[in-house]
Design a protein around this motif. Structure first.
Motif, short mmCIF file in Angstrom:
data_model
loop_
_atom_site.label_atom_id
_atom_site.label_comp_id
_atom_site.label_asym_id
_atom_site.label_seq_id
_atom_site.Cartn_x
_atom_site.Cartn_y
_atom_site.Cartn_z
N GLN A 55 0.83 -1.20 0.00
CA GLN A 55 0.00 0.00 0.00
C GLN A 55 0.86 1.26 0.00
O GLN A 55 0.58 2.22 -0.71
N ALA A 56 1.91 1.23 0.81
CA ALA A 56 2.82 2.38 0.87
C ALA A 56 3.54 2.57 -0.46
O ALA A 56 3.70 3.70 -0.94
N MET A 57 3.98 1.47 -1.07
CA MET A 57 4.67 1.55 -2.35
C MET A 57 3.74 2.07 -3.44
O MET A 57 4.15 2.89 -4.28
N MET A 58 2.50 1.61 -3.45
CA MET A 58 1.55 2.08 -4.45
C MET A 58 1.34 3.59 -4.31
O MET A 58 1.30 4.32 -5.31
N GLN A 59 1.22 4.05 -3.09
CA GLN A 59 1.02 5.48 -2.85
C GLN A 59 2.20 6.29 -3.38
O GLN A 59 2.02 7.36 -3.99
N GLU A 60 3.40 5.78 -3.18
CA GLU A 60 4.61 6.50 -3.61
C GLU A 60 4.86 6.39 -5.11
O GLU A 60 5.13 7.38 -5.79
N LEU A 61 4.77 5.15 -5.65
CA LEU A 61 5.16 4.91 -7.03
C LEU A 61 4.12 5.37 -8.03
O LEU A 61 4.45 5.91 -9.10
N LEU A 62 2.84 5.16 -7.73
CA LEU A 62 1.79 5.47 -8.69
C LEU A 62 1.44 6.96 -8.73
O LEU A 62 0.63 7.38 -9.56
N THR A 63 2.05 7.73 -7.84
CA THR A 63 1.90 9.19 -7.89
C THR A 63 3.22 9.87 -8.23
O THR A 63 3.29 11.10 -8.28
N GLY A 64 4.27 9.06 -8.45
CA GLY A 64 5.57 9.63 -8.82
C GLY A 64 6.29 10.30 -7.67
O GLY A 64 7.29 11.01 -7.89
N GLN A 65 5.85 10.09 -6.43
CA GLN A 65 6.56 10.68 -5.29
C GLN A 65 7.92 10.02 -5.11
O GLN A 65 8.87 10.64 -4.63
N THR A 66 8.00 8.75 -5.47
CA THR A 66 9.28 8.03 -5.54
C THR A 66 9.47 7.58 -6.97
O THR A 66 8.55 6.99 -7.56
N ARG A 67 10.63 7.86 -7.55
CA ARG A 67 10.89 7.53 -8.95
C ARG A 67 11.85 6.35 -9.05
O ARG A 67 12.89 6.32 -8.38
N LEU A 68 11.51 5.38 -9.89
CA LEU A 68 12.39 4.23 -10.13
C LEU A 68 13.26 4.42 -11.36
O LEU A 68 14.30 3.77 -11.49
N VAL A 69 12.85 5.30 -12.25
CA VAL A 69 13.62 5.62 -13.46
C VAL A 69 14.05 7.08 -13.34
O VAL A 69 13.21 7.96 -13.14
N PRO A 70 15.36 7.37 -13.41
CA PRO A 70 15.82 8.75 -13.29
C PRO A 70 15.11 9.66 -14.29
O PRO A 70 14.83 9.27 -15.42
N VAL A 71 14.79 10.86 -13.84
CA VAL A 71 14.11 11.83 -14.72
C VAL A 71 14.97 12.07 -15.95
O VAL A 71 16.16 12.35 -15.87
N GLY A 72 14.33 11.92 -17.12
CA GLY A 72 15.02 12.15 -18.38
C GLY A 72 15.75 10.95 -18.92
O GLY A 72 16.23 10.96 -20.05
#
Length: 429
Positions: free
Chosen positions: A408-425
């Motif tokens: 649940q915590a990961m979904m909140q972070e990842l699906l809103t882009g608050q935590t990024r797994l792929v560097p911007v750009g």
């Protein structure tokens, strides 16, 4: 509060500025409803698999209760055949719950579910499924449900659903991370099920004397439960009648009142909201419970158990419950508890109970419940084995709960882009 740099406010919340926000229909090749005509006449033991709303679980399809339809009937609906990667969404029951169609069900059919065929060049099916099942996605369905008592969602509503859309590489990274947590939770589910089966087998062997622990011998004898309780005439007794204990007599603090909801086939839940005054407790003391007493349900879910913990000094049971006070010189508390658990799983209480629509477990039936009459030392040894297995299962359930919270915590972070797994750009580089 302002939006931090690199992010923007949208109708689904704050997301990275480079993420798009599009209606689902913009990234789907098709959004349609499965077969909506009566198909009962076409059911077969074998044939083309057909999924229903009840087969859809969050993130997966449950094929344990799968229907099959005749190929000649299915051929008239070939335009609705499923493809691997399609999404099936529940329309009724729990509207919005979504699963991805796996490759083994390519060309299967579905009955009145919503079918979404994502455009693979724009959106990853697993990412889309995770988003739809997330808190943000489900909120859309809650706000969009139509109907009276039976809520439902139609294809037109689904088409309008706003989807936050990162680059396809980031979608896949998010999907992989969340799927890994799903796999961990699924592994724990399977391990818990295996441990439960092992516990059930151990109960059948140990509590029937078919397997004896080292150092114990001799024939077993079975006696009624009343043989193992204290000589107090209230050793096996039910709660007070409703007229003796009324809701308006409850207070916020005092002697806790144990109700059906506090039973969990383990220790009584410690947080009990309803209480009675010490004076009222004295009036109803015949139904008092103390640490070590076994509490059992008489109606509803027959034989559901609870064990009064040491941390609760005293309590009072309600009319739907009964309590059992054992004599420690002839019975080990944990052993009798395990025997009563086995009686419940074996369906014993349903066989001996009375009543029509509402079955009732009488005190006489409890008094005559069959309990093995063996040395207390052997009772304690058996109880220790089974209790250790219970503790292992509870520990696994605790890990599963933590894994659920982590997801649940990961979904909140990842699906809103608050935590990024792929560097911007990175995707544009």
């Amino acid at each position: 509060m302002g939006v931090r740099p690199g992010y923007k406010q949208t109708e689904v919340g704050v997301v990275p500025v480079e993420w798009g926000l599009v209606p689902l229909e913009a990234i789907a090749d098709r959004i349609m409803v499965g077969i909506a005509s009566a198909a009962t006449h076409a059911y077969r033991d074998k044939g083309v698999p057909m999924f229903r709303n009840q087969n859809i679980k969050a993130g997966r399809l449950d094929d344990s209760d799968l229907l099959f339809i005749a190929p000649e009937y299915e051929a008239t609906y070939k335009n609705k055949r499923l493809r691997a990667g399609d999404l099936l969404t529940m329309r009724t029951g729990y509207p919005g719950v979504t699963a991805v169609v796996p490759s083994q069900y390519e060309s299967a059919q579905s009955f009145t579910t919503l079918i979404t065929r994502p455009d693979p060049h724009q959106v990853d099916s697993t990412y889309l499924c995770h988003y739809i099942n997330s808190e943000h996605g489900q909120r859309f369905f809650t706000q969009s449900q139509i109907g009276g008592a039976q809520k439902n969602v139609n294809a037109g509503t689904l088409r309008r659903m706003p989807i936050p859309l990162p680059d396809i590489a980031e979608q896949r990274a998010i999907a992989t991370a969340l799927s890994d947590v799903n796999a961990l939770r699924g592994g724990l589910d399977r391990l818990i099920a295996k441990k439960r089966d092992l516990k059930q087998a151990a109960m059948q062997q140990l509590l029937a004397g078919q397997t004896r622990l080292p150092g114990f011998h001799g024939e077993w004898e079975v006696k009624p439960l009343k043989h193992f309780v204290t000589r107090d005439r209230f050793a096996i007794v039910d709660g007070p009648f409703g007229s003796q204990l009324k809701v308006d007599e409850y207070v916020e603090s005092g002697v806790p009142v144990i109700e059906m909801e506090h039973l969990s086939d383990g220790y009584i839940k410690e947080h009990i909201e309803r209480c009675i005054t010490p004076r009222k407790f004295e009036d109803l003391k015949r139904s008092a419970v103390y640490p070590g007493d076994i509490i059992i349900s008489k109606t509803g879910s027959l034989g559901k158990l609870g064990l009064m913990p040491d941390c609760v000094e005293r309590g009072l049971i309600t009319s739907r419950l009964a309590k059992i006070t054992l004599d420690p010189s002839s019975a080990d508390q944990r052993f009798v508890f395990q025997v009563l658990l086995k009686l419940r799983s074996d369906g014993y209480w349903e066989r001996v109970s009375q009543g029509g629509t509402m079955q009732i477990l009488g005190i006489g039936m409890l008094q005559n419940a069959p309990i093995p009459d063996i040395a207390v030392s052997e009772q304690a040894a058996i109880a220790a084995v089974l209790s250790d297995m219970d503790a292992e299962i509870e520990a696994l359930k605790g890990r599963r709960a933590k894994t659920r919270d982590l997801k649940q915590a990961m979904m909140q972070e990842l699906l809103t882009g608050q935590t990024r797994l792929v560097p911007v750009g990175a995707a544009d580089a």
